[in-house]
Design an enzyme around this catalytic site. Structure first.
Site, PDB file in Angstrom:
ATOM      1  N   SER A 666     -39.817-132.720  -5.558  1.00 51.48           N
ATOM      2  CA  SER A 666     -39.232-132.502  -4.288  1.00 51.48           C
ATOM      3  C   SER A 666     -39.270-133.559  -3.116  1.00 51.48           C
ATOM      4  O   SER A 666     -39.183-134.712  -3.363  1.00 51.48           O
ATOM      5  CB  SER A 666     -39.596-131.085  -3.945  1.00 51.48           C
ATOM      6  OG  SER A 666     -38.925-130.656  -3.034  1.00 51.48           O
ATOM      7  N   ASP A 739     -30.519-126.860  -9.970  1.00 53.11           N
ATOM      8  CA  ASP A 739     -31.425-126.769  -8.716  1.00 53.11           C
ATOM      9  C   ASP A 739     -30.844-126.255  -7.657  1.00 53.11           C
ATOM     10  O   ASP A 739     -29.501-126.278  -7.367  1.00 53.11           O
ATOM     11  CB  ASP A 739     -31.589-128.510  -8.230  1.00 53.11           C
ATOM     12  CG  ASP A 739     -32.663-128.497  -7.241  1.00 53.11           C
ATOM     13  OD1 ASP A 739     -32.891-127.467  -6.479  1.00 53.11           O
ATOM     14  OD2 ASP A 739     -33.432-129.658  -7.359  1.00 53.11           O
ATOM     15  N   HIS A 773     -34.979-125.712  -9.020  1.00 50.91           N
ATOM     16  CA  HIS A 773     -35.882-126.646  -8.466  1.00 50.91           C
ATOM     17  C   HIS A 773     -37.577-126.722  -9.102  1.00 50.91           C
ATOM     18  O   HIS A 773     -38.148-127.646  -9.157  1.00 50.91           O
ATOM     19  CB  HIS A 773     -36.079-126.277  -6.997  1.00 50.91           C
ATOM     20  CG  HIS A 773     -36.515-127.380  -6.303  1.00 50.91           C
ATOM     21  ND1 HIS A 773     -36.061-128.617  -5.959  1.00 50.91           N
ATOM     22  CD2 HIS A 773     -37.945-127.274  -5.510  1.00 50.91           C
ATOM     23  CE1 HIS A 773     -36.964-129.397  -5.205  1.00 50.91           C
ATOM     24  NE2 HIS A 773     -37.892-128.554  -4.826  1.00 50.91           N
TER      25      HIS A 773
END
Length: 805
Positions: A666, A739, A773
């Site tokens: 991330s 995501d 994610h």
């Protein structure tokens, strides 16, 4: 010149340059696989009386088949339309009850076949626990009797678990309010084959609507229709004994909250018009009060669609917000209301006022407190003693107030500090259940109690403090003295003078204990075994080192399982940048070398089994003091953090500085791309689920609240995409195709890969089907580990070696 360069780059990105690698799911080597495919210890829920524990068991991962089921993505929700529950819910597959003091757990009788359990909810008296079981055709309501260790299905109608607060106990613990799929739900529109009736049009009326780049938003009228059908529920009253009955007719219900005495129920209800810019939480909604028969008593709040908040993280809507029940009163509403119009740019002495309204709710609300900054939370005790907290993101400040709700005395600020300053953290107030079975401040005489993490320059020593509510002086009741273990203080029972603690070490799996403060003895409650024995002897320590500006940094160092003194090893550095407003807080050590070594799919720890030194959770502070924002100097601070870590381990003589990899997930992936573009410190990088072009997130990202037009140079300078021509280091990009994180669209990795490939960089892009994610399917996790292992072996451990053709 810049325009010409950008044109060439965009032209390169528009070409189909992928060299497709047709590859089935792979598994990592046995050393890694043995640490991934393990049986998890159960999660543990302990009742407030500390008499019973409920053990929750689950599988480590989902399967790719699970993630491949039909999924609708609407207004920030991901829904399984067949079963009416979140499509990515974590399910537990078994429950057990264990009596405190017994070493054996009880098998629960009457459980459903092939359990898929979630939505666990204690009854107020904690004699029961409600939960849902997701069967093939829908969600069912079940109840566990804690004393009898039996479970049964208590309702035949299908539960609608698409929105929040699916189940709510009534105050008597004899019945629940449950959301049910409505009888009048219409058939959903298959948007993949629906014929459009016209274009989708969005309109701006001139008001500023500066919203972050949310995902899974509504896109058209068909999405609006499907969202409304899936969000609508009927609410039923379901007794543990007797027949269920309708309580509220069909509506798009969100949060549901029963008053402490049980006489009233607060219900949030969403309404059209909807938005294509924000998630459902900011759709128009009302908050209504009903009596126990389902009759409307009062509409407390009627909020319009919110697309146009003022700029800034501390912006809020006007009108009552954070509406909640006062826990120490039978039927009293409390809420916050902005005194600055919700705009953090407005200069005022107090940001919020805190109001209360008592039953029967037909009078005027009275003010009980004003806070200097934005209201955060309450902890109630009685009319004379209560706690309130406020905070302000821009200064990272948090304050705690002691006040009298009856206004018999003025509020006193008992704590005023930076919430990033862990060394000064006074801890969290201990609570207890009152006569309404609600959490209130635990008080003995004039004393309240706080449980603290206990971070200090010398290490972590969790503590229990006593706070005199008259003098505001604190005294220490207990301080963990372990230097070879970590003792996490979970709760304090005043009556028994007993702490509930969880103790672990590098090698000992976390287990629960009672610590009797009268004689300082321990009683072990659980006996969970270590499932990661192959790395139990790995050497682990927290190291400290300095950045070139003198800032203290830390990281958790793991040496390889085959470590030999004097030998230099390849290294993996794993980190995640964090913004600070002062160097003092940024330099504090908040890592504990005695925490259990717990590998998980996103961890680099696996590679100690493959001959790598690992520096995990390395400090990467980005500091901006005073009027300077942290991101004004993001890149040089990033590089300085990395260089300090590598230099420290090189000086120890344990790493080969020419064979160092950097990895992150991330915002950590964003860090990796920047480090590889603007330094020559690394042999290779691994970037998972990141964002690389900040102009695609123009209204803020991470802790940056300025929009692109406020600080275009910051956005440009921080975007690795804008500097793709500088990439000379092999970079592995991994991203979930589904995501849903704000800002990290899969397109971020796809466009960045195209740019890097077009400019001749060594890179590989792995798109994981169905993954969000975070990665959930076992197939995806194993393949991700395989990809990382192959990349590290080729470009780090064997850097410069001749590769077979």
């Amino acid at each position: 010149m810049l325009r010409k360069w950008m044109f060439v780059l965009l032209a390169a990105c528009s070409c189909q340059l992928f060299a497709q690698d047709a590859l089935k799911y792979q598994k990592p080597s046995k050393e890694i696989l043995d640490l991934v495919d393990v049986t998890l210890a159960p999660a543990t829920l302990v009742d407030d009386a500390q008499q019973n524990m409920v053990l929750l068991f689950r599988d480590n991962y989902k399967s790719i088949e699970d993630l491949s089921k039909e999924e609708l993505r609407l207004a920030g929700l991901r829904i399984d339309p067949t079963t009416n529950i979140g499509s990515r819910v974590t399910y537990y597959n078994n429950l057990q009850v264990q009596r405190v003091g017994s070493n054996d757990s009880l098998t629960i009788k009457g459980m459903p076949e092939a359990p898929r359990l979630t939505n666990f909810t204690w009854s107020p008296n904690q004699r029961y626990m409600a939960f849902t079981h997701t069967a093939k055709k829908g969600v069912e309501l079940w109840v566990l009797d804690i004393e009898a260790a039996t479970a049964r299905k208590v309702f035949d109608k299908p539960i609608n678990a698409n929105m929040s607060d699916t189940l709510n106990w009534n105050a008597d613990s004899r019945s629940l309010l449950a959301k049910v799929v409505p009888k009048d739900r219409k058939a959903l529109i298959d948007t993949s084959v629906a014929v459009p009736s016209g274009p989708t049009i969005s309109v701006s009326d001139g008001k500023k609507a500066q919203n972050r780049t949310y995902q899974d938003l509504l896109k058209n009228k068909n999405d609006e229709f499907n969202f409304e059908q899936l969000a609508r529920s009927e609410i039923y009253k379901v007794p543990l004994k007797g027949k269920a009955s309708p309580w509220l007719a069909s509506g798009m219900y969100g949060d549901v909250s029963v008053s402490p005495a049980g006489d009233y129920v607060m219900v949030e209800e969403y309404k059209a018009p909807f938005s294509y810019l924000v998630t459902y939480q900011r759709f128009g909604h009302s908050i209504n009060l009903y009596d126990q028969k389902g009759k409307l008593v009062k509409t407390l709040v009627d909020v319009p669609l919110i697309e146009d908040l003022p700029q800034g993280f501390m912006a809020v809507r006007t009108g009552p917000r954070d509406v909640q029940w006062r826990n120490d009163k039978p039927n009293t509403i409390v809420y916050a209301e902005a005194l600055d119009g919700g705009d953090p740019e407005v200069e005022v002495t107090h940001r919020d006022k805190l109001m209360q309204l008592e039953a029967p709710f037909n009078g005027e609300a009275e003010q009980i407190l004003k806070t200097e900054d934005r209201f955060y939370r309450f902890i109630w005790n009685n009319d004379s003693v209560a706690i309130a907290m406020d905070y302000w993101w821009n200064t990272r400040n948090i304050k705690t107030y002691l006040f009298s709700p009856d206004q018999s005395q003025s509020a006193q600020i008992i704590s005023n500090r930076s919430y990033q300053d862990k060394y000064s953290d006074p801890g969290n107030f201990v609570t207890r259940k009152n006569g309404y079975f609600k959490d209130v401040l635990a008080v003995e005489g004039n004393n309240a109690f706080l449980l603290g993490d206990g971070f200090t320059p010398e290490g972590q020593f969790p503590f229990l403090d006593k706070l005199d509510l008259e003098t505001l002086e604190t005294s220490r009741v207990y301080k963990s003295a372990y230097t070879d273990k970590f003792e996490d203080l979970r709760d304090f029972n005043i009556k028994n003078d007993r702490l509930l603690v969880r103790i672990e070490s590098k090698r000992d799996y976390p287990n629960y204990y009672f610590r009797n403060l009268k004689n300082n003895t321990l009683t072990q409650l659980t006996h969970f075994e270590n499932p990661f024995e192959s790395i139990q002897n790995v050497k682990k320590e927290v190291i400290t080192y300095k950045r070139n500006d003198g800032l203290d940094l830390t990281g958790t160092l793991y040496l390889p399982t085959d470590y030999e003194q004097g030998k230099r090893y390849p290294m993996i550095l794993w980190a995640y940048p964090e913004e600070f407003k002062d160097k003092s807080s940024a330099g504090q050590n908040t890592q504990n070398p005695n925490r259990f070594i717990y590998p998980w799919y996103g961890s680099p720890i696996y590679w100690v089994t493959k001959g790598y030194v690992v520096l995990d959770d390395a400090s990467f502070p980005i500091v901006g003091e005073g009027d300077e924002e942290p991101n004004d100097t993001f890149r040089p601070q990033l590089v300085a953090n990395a260089k300090a870590a590598i230099d420290a381990l090189n000086q120890k003589g344990i790493i080969d500085p020419a064979r160092v990899a950097v990895g992150g997930h991330s915002y950590g992936a964003f860090m990796v791309a920047n480090l590889l573009s603007h330094s020559d410190l690394f042999a290779a990088g691994i970037a998972r689920s990141g964002a690389y072009n900040r102009t695609l997130t123009p209204f803020g990202f991470q802790s940056e609240e300025r929009h692109y037009w406020d600080a275009p140079e910051v956005y440009y300078t921080m975007s690795p995409f804008m500097h793709a021509e500088k990439m000379k280091t092999p970079l592995l990009l991994i991203h979930g195709e589904a995501d849903n994180n704000s800002g990290t669209y899969p397109m971020q990795s796809e466009r960045y890969f195209n740019a890097l490939k077009g400019l001749g960089a060594v890179t590989r892009l792995v798109m994981l089907p169905k993954e969000s994610h975070g990665y959930r399917a076992k197939e995806s996790v194993l393949h991700t580990l395989w990809e990382q292992d192959q990349w590290l072996e080729k470009y780090v451990k064997n850097k410069g070696a001749t590769q077979p053709q």
